[in-house]
Design an enzyme around this catalytic site. Structure first.
Site, PDB file in Angstrom:
ATOM      1  N   CYS A  18       0.939  -1.354  -0.016  1.00  0.00           N
ATOM      2  CA  CYS A  18       0.110  -0.053  -0.058  1.00  0.00           C
ATOM      3  C   CYS A  18       0.612   1.314   0.085  1.00  0.00           C
ATOM      4  O   CYS A  18       1.480   1.462   1.138  1.00  0.00           O
ATOM      5  CB  CYS A  18      -1.015  -0.090   1.189  1.00  0.00           C
ATOM      6  SG  CYS A  18      -1.645   1.520   1.706  1.00  0.00           S
ATOM      7  N   CYS A  44      -0.074   3.935   2.604  1.00  0.00           N
ATOM      8  CA  CYS A  44       0.337   3.510   3.946  1.00  0.00           C
ATOM      9  C   CYS A  44       1.652   3.799   4.076  1.00  0.00           C
ATOM     10  O   CYS A  44       2.095   4.413   5.405  1.00  0.00           O
ATOM     11  CB  CYS A  44       0.287   2.005   3.860  1.00  0.00           C
ATOM     12  SG  CYS A  44      -1.229   1.288   3.934  1.00  0.00           S
TER      13      CYS A  44
END
Length: 107
Positions: free
Chosen positions: A32, A35
């Site tokens: 991700c 993230c």
């Protein structure tokens, strides 16, 4: 990782639900990109807020039970737990100020 700590399905109850301070859980995944943008902000916040809040990270790929239990559908999902209950949650990368407000709303 410095000021933040990793949690797992195995220690989530002890480290998050039974904590005596608010805990911000960063539900994240290795793949991700947003993230990775949030991670340094969480480190800064953890250093600045000290003992007032704990900031922990839970890798959803390695710990699917907890992610499923809290219906995490996208990452990052940032959820503040207080007294064993989720009290605030946002999905997606947010600016540092928004993350601080999210945490402070739990005090």
């Amino acid at each position: 990782m410095g000021a933040t700590k990793s949690v797992t399905d195995a220690n989530f109850v002890n480290d998050v639900l039974q904590a005596d301070t608010p805990v911000l859980v960063d539900f994240w995944a290795e793949w991700c990109a947003p993230c990775r943008k949030v991670e340094p902000l969480l480190e800064e916040i953890a250093n600045e807020m000290g003992d007032k809040v704990r900031i922990v990270k839970l890798n959803i790929d390695e710990n699917p039970e907890t992610a499923r239990a809290y219906r995490v559908m996208s990452v990052p999902t940032l959820t503040v737990f207080k007294g064993g209950e989720p009290v605030q949650s946002v999905a997606g990368a947010r600016p540092k100020g928004d993350l601080v407000k999210l945490i402070e709303a739990a005090f």
